[in-house]
Enzyme design. Structure first.
Site, mmCIF file in Angstrom:
data_model
loop_
_atom_site.group_PDB
_atom_site.id
_atom_site.type_symbol
_atom_site.label_atom_id
_atom_site.label_comp_id
_atom_site.label_asym_id
_atom_site.label_seq_id
_atom_site.Cartn_x
_atom_site.Cartn_y
_atom_site.Cartn_z
ATOM 1 N N HIS A 1 0.834 -1.199 0.000
ATOM 2 C CA HIS A 1 0.000 0.000 0.000
ATOM 3 C C HIS A 1 0.863 1.241 0.000
ATOM 4 O O HIS A 1 1.911 1.288 0.639
ATOM 5 C CB HIS A 1 -0.949 0.026 1.208
ATOM 6 C CG HIS A 1 -0.271 -0.163 2.526
ATOM 7 N ND1 HIS A 1 0.106 -1.408 2.996
ATOM 8 C CD2 HIS A 1 0.105 0.723 3.479
ATOM 9 C CE1 HIS A 1 0.676 -1.279 4.173
ATOM 10 N NE2 HIS A 1 0.700 0.017 4.494
ATOM 11 N N HIS B 1 0.870 5.150 1.143
ATOM 12 C CA HIS B 1 0.207 6.211 1.906
ATOM 13 C C HIS B 1 0.329 7.496 1.095
ATOM 14 O O HIS B 1 1.432 7.850 0.654
ATOM 15 C CB HIS B 1 0.914 6.458 3.246
ATOM 16 C CG HIS B 1 0.891 5.317 4.212
ATOM 17 N ND1 HIS B 1 0.062 5.291 5.313
ATOM 18 C CD2 HIS B 1 1.600 4.167 4.264
ATOM 19 C CE1 HIS B 1 0.274 4.172 6.003
ATOM 20 N NE2 HIS B 1 1.207 3.471 5.390
HETATM 21 P P1 5GP Z 1 1.395 0.468 7.519
HETATM 22 O O1 5GP Z 1 1.628 0.699 8.988
HETATM 23 O O2 5GP Z 1 1.348 -1.027 7.206
HETATM 24 O O3 5GP Z 1 2.329 1.210 6.609
HETATM 25 O O4 5GP Z 1 -0.029 1.079 7.187
HETATM 26 C C1 5GP Z 1 -1.210 0.457 7.523
HETATM 27 C C2 5GP Z 1 -2.241 1.541 7.675
HETATM 28 O O5 5GP Z 1 -3.501 0.938 7.661
HETATM 29 C C3 5GP Z 1 -2.136 2.324 8.992
HETATM 30 O O6 5GP Z 1 -1.894 3.694 8.712
HETATM 31 C C4 5GP Z 1 -3.496 2.098 9.654
HETATM 32 O O7 5GP Z 1 -3.999 3.247 10.299
HETATM 33 C C5 5GP Z 1 -4.368 1.661 8.494
HETATM 34 N N1 5GP Z 1 -5.436 0.756 8.866
HETATM 35 C C6 5GP Z 1 -5.368 -0.295 9.729
HETATM 36 N N2 5GP Z 1 -6.539 -0.920 9.806
HETATM 37 C C7 5GP Z 1 -7.387 -0.249 8.972
HETATM 38 C C8 5GP Z 1 -8.769 -0.433 8.630
HETATM 39 O O8 5GP Z 1 -9.465 -1.343 9.089
HETATM 40 N N3 5GP Z 1 -9.301 0.447 7.743
HETATM 41 C C9 5GP Z 1 -8.566 1.477 7.207
HETATM 42 N N4 5GP Z 1 -9.204 2.293 6.362
HETATM 43 N N5 5GP Z 1 -7.270 1.664 7.507
HETATM 44 C C10 5GP Z 1 -6.692 0.817 8.387
#
Ligand code: 5GP
Ligand code: ZN
Length: 114
Positions: A100, A102
């Site tokens: 993903h 951001h």
């Molecule tokens: P990472 O930490 O893997 O780079 O990003 C994962 C992102 O997913 C985090 O910023 C977190 O807030 C978001 N996230 C986690 N669970 C959910 C969810 O159930 N729905 C949405 N829309 N975002 C989520």
């Protein structure tokens, strides 16, 4: 991929606030926004991280980055500027093992990030 949160969001099994709906990608708002605009752009198909996505070699990563830019345009932050982040692996801060991007903006972004 069973038990993958973002696969479930891509299929609509888990609800999310969709920003842009593409054929191979989908963009939705982060549940815990770190900036006025905080949108996640994911491939509909499962890839563990951005390196795996790059390895697919069929233009999907490029499409995802283009979609991230379209999100910035839709959010009105393409002119002021924005940040695209791919957290990768444990120390990179990746908590969801589905690639993903951001898209963050709407305020000045500090460097290095906290
Ligand atoms: P990472 O930490 O893997 O780079 O990003 C994962 C992102 O997913 C985090 O910023 C977190 O807030 C978001 N996230 C986690 N669970 C959910 C969810 O159930 N729905 C949405 N829309 N975002 C989520
Ligand atoms: Zn997945």
């Amino acid at each position: 991929m069973p038990d993958c949160l973002f696969c479930a969001i891509a299929t609509g099994d888990i609800p999310a606030t969709i920003v842009l709906d593409g054929k191979r990608t989908i963009a939705f708002r982060d549940i815990s926004p770190q900036a006025p605009t905080h949108v996640l752009v994911i491939p509909r198909d499962h890839f563990a991280d951005v390196a795996a996505l790059a390895g697919a070699g069929d233009g999907l990563l490029e499409e995802l980055v283009s979609q991230a830019h379209r999100v910035a345009v839709a959010e009105g932050i393409d002119g002021s500027g924005y940040r695209i982040v791919f957290n990768t692996g444990r120390e990179g801060g990746q908590t969801v093992s589905h690639a993903h991007a951001h898209v963050l903006g709407g305020r000045p972004m500090t460097w290095p990030p906290g």
